[in-house]
Design a protein around this motif. Structure first.
Motif, PDB file in Angstrom:
ATOM      1  N   GLY A  62     -14.569   1.020 -15.423  1.00 26.63           N
ATOM      2  CA  GLY A  62     -15.716   1.450 -16.199  1.00 26.63           C
ATOM      3  C   GLY A  62     -16.224   2.817 -15.782  1.00 26.63           C
ATOM      4  N   PHE A  63     -15.599   3.380 -14.771  1.00 28.30           N
ATOM      5  CA  PHE A  63     -16.051   4.690 -14.295  1.00 28.30           C
ATOM      6  C   PHE A  63     -14.865   5.507 -13.790  1.00 28.30           C
ATOM      7  CE2 PHE A  63     -16.233   1.715 -10.789  1.00 28.30           C
ATOM      8  CZ  PHE A  63     -15.550   2.385  -9.787  1.00 28.30           C
ATOM      9  N   GLY A  64     -15.061   6.803 -13.716  1.00 24.35           N
ATOM     10  CA  GLY A  64     -14.029   7.682 -13.193  1.00 24.35           C
ATOM     11  C   GLY A  64     -14.320   8.052 -11.753  1.00 24.35           C
ATOM     12  N   ALA A  65     -13.311   8.563 -11.063  1.00 28.47           N
ATOM     13  CA  ALA A  65     -13.488   9.018  -9.684  1.00 28.47           C
ATOM     14  C   ALA A  65     -12.711  10.310  -9.481  1.00 28.47           C
ATOM     15  CB  ALA A  65     -13.019   7.949  -8.706  1.00 28.47           C
ATOM     16  N   GLU A  66     -13.390  11.323  -8.959  1.00 26.37           N
ATOM     17  CA  GLU A  66     -12.753  12.619  -8.724  1.00 26.37           C
ATOM     18  C   GLU A  66     -13.024  13.093  -7.307  1.00 26.37           C
ATOM     19  OE1 GLU A  66     -13.488  14.309 -13.278  1.00 26.37           O
ATOM     20  OE2 GLU A  66     -14.494  15.201 -11.549  1.00 26.37           O
ATOM     21  N   ALA A  67     -12.068  13.828  -6.765  1.00 26.51           N
ATOM     22  CA  ALA A  67     -12.195  14.324  -5.391  1.00 26.51           C
ATOM     23  C   ALA A  67     -13.179  15.485  -5.331  1.00 26.51           C
ATOM     24  CB  ALA A  67     -10.842  14.747  -4.850  1.00 26.51           C
ATOM     25  N   LEU A  68     -14.123  15.349  -4.421  1.00 25.05           N
ATOM     26  CA  LEU A  68     -15.149  16.359  -4.191  1.00 25.05           C
ATOM     27  C   LEU A  68     -14.659  17.278  -3.083  1.00 25.05           C
ATOM     28  CD1 LEU A  68     -18.105  15.904  -5.353  1.00 25.05           C
ATOM     29  CD2 LEU A  68     -18.706  15.384  -3.018  1.00 25.05           C
ATOM     30  N   GLU A  69     -13.899  16.698  -2.199  1.00 27.44           N
ATOM     31  CA  GLU A  69     -13.257  17.374  -1.070  1.00 27.44           C
ATOM     32  C   GLU A  69     -11.806  16.899  -1.100  1.00 27.44           C
ATOM     33  OE1 GLU A  69     -16.490  17.042   2.444  1.00 27.44           O
ATOM     34  OE2 GLU A  69     -15.815  15.104   1.669  1.00 27.44           O
ATOM     35  N   PRO A  70     -10.948  17.583  -0.378  1.00 28.98           N
ATOM     36  CA  PRO A  70      -9.560  17.092  -0.274  1.00 28.98           C
ATOM     37  C   PRO A  70      -9.578  15.643   0.222  1.00 28.98           C
ATOM     38  CG  PRO A  70      -9.778  19.250   0.759  1.00 28.98           C
ATOM     39  CD  PRO A  70     -11.166  18.794   0.419  1.00 28.98           C
TER      40      PRO A  70
ATOM     41  N   ALA B  92       0.813  -1.212   0.000  1.00 31.58           N
ATOM     42  CA  ALA B  92       0.000   0.000   0.000  1.00 31.58           C
ATOM     43  C   ALA B  92       0.851   1.268   0.000  1.00 31.58           C
ATOM     44  CB  ALA B  92      -0.916  -0.008   1.216  1.00 31.58           C
ATOM     45  N   THR B  93       0.387   2.247  -0.728  1.00 35.81           N
ATOM     46  CA  THR B  93       0.953   3.593  -0.640  1.00 35.81           C
ATOM     47  C   THR B  93      -0.212   4.534  -0.399  1.00 35.81           C
ATOM     48  OG1 THR B  93       0.702   3.904  -3.017  1.00 35.81           O
ATOM     49  CG2 THR B  93       2.841   3.115  -2.228  1.00 35.81           C
ATOM     50  N   THR B  94       0.074   5.703   0.144  1.00 34.73           N
ATOM     51  CA  THR B  94      -1.014   6.652   0.348  1.00 34.73           C
ATOM     52  C   THR B  94      -0.827   7.832  -0.585  1.00 34.73           C
ATOM     53  OG1 THR B  94       0.192   7.796   2.093  1.00 34.73           O
ATOM     54  CG2 THR B  94      -1.311   6.035   2.770  1.00 34.73           C
ATOM     55  N   ALA B  95      -1.914   8.511  -0.874  1.00 31.46           N
ATOM     56  CA  ALA B  95      -1.858   9.676  -1.744  1.00 31.46           C
ATOM     57  C   ALA B  95      -2.861  10.713  -1.275  1.00 31.46           C
ATOM     58  CB  ALA B  95      -2.152   9.268  -3.186  1.00 31.46           C
ATOM     59  N   ALA B  96      -2.489  11.972  -1.412  1.00 32.43           N
ATOM     60  CA  ALA B  96      -3.431  13.055  -1.140  1.00 32.43           C
ATOM     61  C   ALA B  96      -3.931  13.574  -2.471  1.00 32.43           C
ATOM     62  CB  ALA B  96      -2.743  14.160  -0.352  1.00 32.43           C
ATOM     63  N   ILE B  97      -5.243  13.691  -2.579  1.00 32.39           N
ATOM     64  CA  ILE B  97      -5.844  14.157  -3.829  1.00 32.39           C
ATOM     65  C   ILE B  97      -6.522  15.498  -3.578  1.00 32.39           C
ATOM     66  CG2 ILE B  97      -7.282  13.460  -5.755  1.00 32.39           C
ATOM     67  CD1 ILE B  97      -5.479  11.217  -5.171  1.00 32.39           C
ATOM     68  N   PRO B  98      -6.091  16.552  -4.280  1.00 34.48           N
ATOM     69  CA  PRO B  98      -6.721  17.871  -4.103  1.00 34.48           C
ATOM     70  C   PRO B  98      -8.117  17.886  -4.730  1.00 34.48           C
ATOM     71  CG  PRO B  98      -4.601  18.028  -5.243  1.00 34.48           C
ATOM     72  CD  PRO B  98      -5.014  16.605  -5.265  1.00 34.48           C
ATOM     73  N   VAL B  99      -8.925  18.810  -4.295  1.00 33.54           N
ATOM     74  CA  VAL B  99     -10.288  18.953  -4.805  1.00 33.54           C
ATOM     75  C   VAL B  99     -10.297  19.063  -6.335  1.00 33.54           C
ATOM     76  CG1 VAL B  99     -12.291  20.480  -4.900  1.00 33.54           C
ATOM     77  CG2 VAL B  99     -11.187  20.017  -2.712  1.00 33.54           C
ATOM     78  N   GLY B 100     -11.179  18.329  -6.953  1.00 32.82           N
ATOM     79  CA  GLY B 100     -11.345  18.421  -8.401  1.00 32.82           C
ATOM     80  C   GLY B 100     -10.440  17.505  -9.188  1.00 32.82           C
ATOM     81  N   HIS B 101      -9.444  16.946  -8.514  1.00 33.45           N
ATOM     82  CA  HIS B 101      -8.526  16.070  -9.236  1.00 33.45           C
ATOM     83  C   HIS B 101      -9.050  14.651  -9.299  1.00 33.45           C
ATOM     84  CE1 HIS B 101      -4.706  18.599  -9.532  1.00 33.45           C
ATOM     85  NE2 HIS B 101      -5.688  19.406  -9.171  1.00 33.45           N
ATOM     86  N   GLY B 102      -8.546  13.882 -10.255  1.00 32.20           N
ATOM     87  CA  GLY B 102      -9.021  12.531 -10.460  1.00 32.20           C
ATOM     88  C   GLY B 102      -8.226  11.495  -9.685  1.00 32.20           C
ATOM     89  N   ILE B 103      -8.916  10.469  -9.224  1.00 30.59           N
ATOM     90  CA  ILE B 103      -8.269   9.319  -8.587  1.00 30.59           C
ATOM     91  C   ILE B 103      -8.199   8.209  -9.617  1.00 30.59           C
ATOM     92  CG2 ILE B 103      -8.419   7.618  -6.736  1.00 30.59           C
ATOM     93  CD1 ILE B 103     -10.457   9.763  -5.481  1.00 30.59           C
ATOM     94  N   ILE B 104      -9.342   7.998 -10.267  1.00 29.48           N
ATOM     95  CA  ILE B 104      -9.439   7.002 -11.320  1.00 29.48           C
ATOM     96  C   ILE B 104      -9.947   7.709 -12.562  1.00 29.48           C
ATOM     97  CG2 ILE B 104     -10.731   4.993 -12.136  1.00 29.48           C
ATOM     98  CD1 ILE B 104     -10.919   4.070  -9.228  1.00 29.48           C
ATOM     99  N   GLU B 105      -9.322   7.410 -13.682  1.00 30.73           N
ATOM    100  CA  GLU B 105      -9.820   7.967 -14.928  1.00 30.73           C
ATOM    101  C   GLU B 105     -10.644   6.904 -15.629  1.00 30.73           C
ATOM    102  OE1 GLU B 105      -7.983  10.449 -18.712  1.00 30.73           O
ATOM    103  OE2 GLU B 105      -6.720   9.872 -17.021  1.00 30.73           O
TER     104      GLU B 105
END
Lengths: 253, 253
Positions: free
Chosen positions: B110-118, B49-62
């Motif tokens: 089959g779907f994308g995922a984007e950060a709604l909050e940090p 496992a690794t951890t990641a911080a995703i800023p608002v509006g950015h994608g986790i999964i495309e």
DNA sequence: CGTGCTTTTGAAAATCATCAAGTATAGTGG
DNA sequence: CCACTATACTTGATGATTTTCAAAAGCACG
């Protein structure tokens, strides 16, 4: 907006004893969850399974029913649906031979299932399958695979229901049906089997696509007028231009 | 009908090394898939496992991305969506802390995922988790459970998208949000915590419910006029009459 | 060959979408 | 900290797709 709901009589018409070797000969085993179990252990599967014949229109699963059995379809097609108190209905899918029915988290089913055509199903007790899973972890893997596939289809259908026009919905539906029949019948790739069978009524199509029967009928008529399909009879469609249908279904013009 | 689509920049902002004991202290383990692994073996989980911080509006999964990683959300909320070539978008769900992301049958998402909050996410390699599953079959059981739950929610949402009116959709959405927040915050049963936070924008609600932002706004205004809700600000809703909202949501008048 | 049900077709109505401002909110820089 | 700008949200007027209501045509079954 109210949908005609069939009588859906609960049926336990046939529950014959199960010869130990029936599973081995089952036509559907190769494509169903049952193939997770090796031949020599099939008697254990047979022990917890009974078969039943379901007449057209009768229910296999009643919405909200206690989920202490699972089912495997061996013949025929079922409509899976959720309904609202006032009769509005959403068909969440059509289940054909080989389909495993009964993935349930809670102790009751969240949807109903009714026979669209005369059906045969294999019925397993929940506890029996649970015991079997302890020895054959492969079953769980297989069920996870099944659930994941269902989930992908569900997501696709949400896009259809939430964002597509009536025309796009019908195009998507017909193509999906086409792809399904061509893959299931193991038709050779060269045979351009464009004729798709629609075993369900217009009301089922409507409830599946989130439309009314009138809109389904009108939209099919328009697709015919546009020479994208032909309608030999009410329950079969000839996909005259699959490529253009695909463009419509995907919404990129 | 076109939905404003965010920039959704791909982000691999932070991928720090992972101390072996981080998983043990993880706030989300108790409610996530990770609790399938006993304490003494947590180092094996931490290893992949690794951890990641995703800023608002950015994608986790495309959408359509190669699915060679899984994710577990440890903080923040993401929107999960499918989109069409012309920009139409259907949000298939919102994923909060503890959610496992990445159940995929095919080799791509089959779907994308984007950060709604940090957000903070835990990232596992597919092969790594596969190896871990060989030793801990419980993970598979847990994933099956997760998938089944998702499936039930998906079916419920199909009914909403296919058959409910705008008013019914909003009522359903608000109640679901309410139930979610009251169960997640472990609020005592007696506290009538009727105020629900809506971290997402109106466009997200619209794309989730298969409506336009205007219809969402208007419908909320009408619910307010009917004294069913109050709107302290655009991102919180006070459920003044949950019972009546439930009646509306279920469509039985 | 009726009779009943399903499907198709037509006209009117409704819900929701689109187009278009106007208002509030939040984030930014002075 | 406040003003300013950009974005998000609300509200209004209009329009279109789809639903509803209604009836005719087509099939299927007894």
């Amino acid at each position: 907006m109210l949908s005609a709901s069939m009588s859906a009589v609960r049926s336990t018409i046939v529950v014959p004893l199960r010869p130990a070797s029936v599973c081995a000969k089952c036509q559907q085993r190769s494509i169903s969850v049952c193939n997770s179990i090796p031949d020599e252990d099939l008697h254990r599967l047979a022990a917890i399974a009974t078969t039943a014949a379901i007449p057209v229109g009768h229910g296999i699963i009643e919405e909200g029913e206690k989920a202490d059995h699972f089912y495997n379809i061996t013949a025929g097609t079922a409509r899976l649906f959720k309904s609202m108190p006032d009769g509005r209905r959403q068909i969440i899918g059509f289940a054909g031979p080989g389909t495993f029915l009964g993935l349930a988290v809670s102790d009751s089913f969240g949807f109903g299932a009714e026979a669209l055509e005369p059906m045969r199903v294999c019925r397993f007790s929940r506890v029996g399958l649970g015991r079997l899973m302890e020895d054959f972890a492969v079953i769980e893997q297989r069920l996870l695979q099944v659930a994941s596939t269902e989930l992908v289809l569900a997501h696709e259908h949400m896009l259809l229901l939430g964002r597509k026009t009536a025309r796009e919905r019908l195009a998507s539906f017909l193509l999906a049906r086409g792809a399904m029949s061509s893959s299931c019948t193991m038709a050779p790739a060269f045979s351009q089997h464009r004729i798709v069978a629609l075993p369900m009524a217009r009301s089922d199509i409507a409830d599946y696509l989130g439309l009314t029967i009138e809109t389904v009928s009108r939209t099919l008529t328009r697709l015919k007028a546009d020479r994208l399909i032909a309608l030999p009879d009410a329950h079969s469609v000839d996909l005259l231009d699959p490529a253009r249908l695909k463009v419509i279904a995907d919404g990129d013009f």
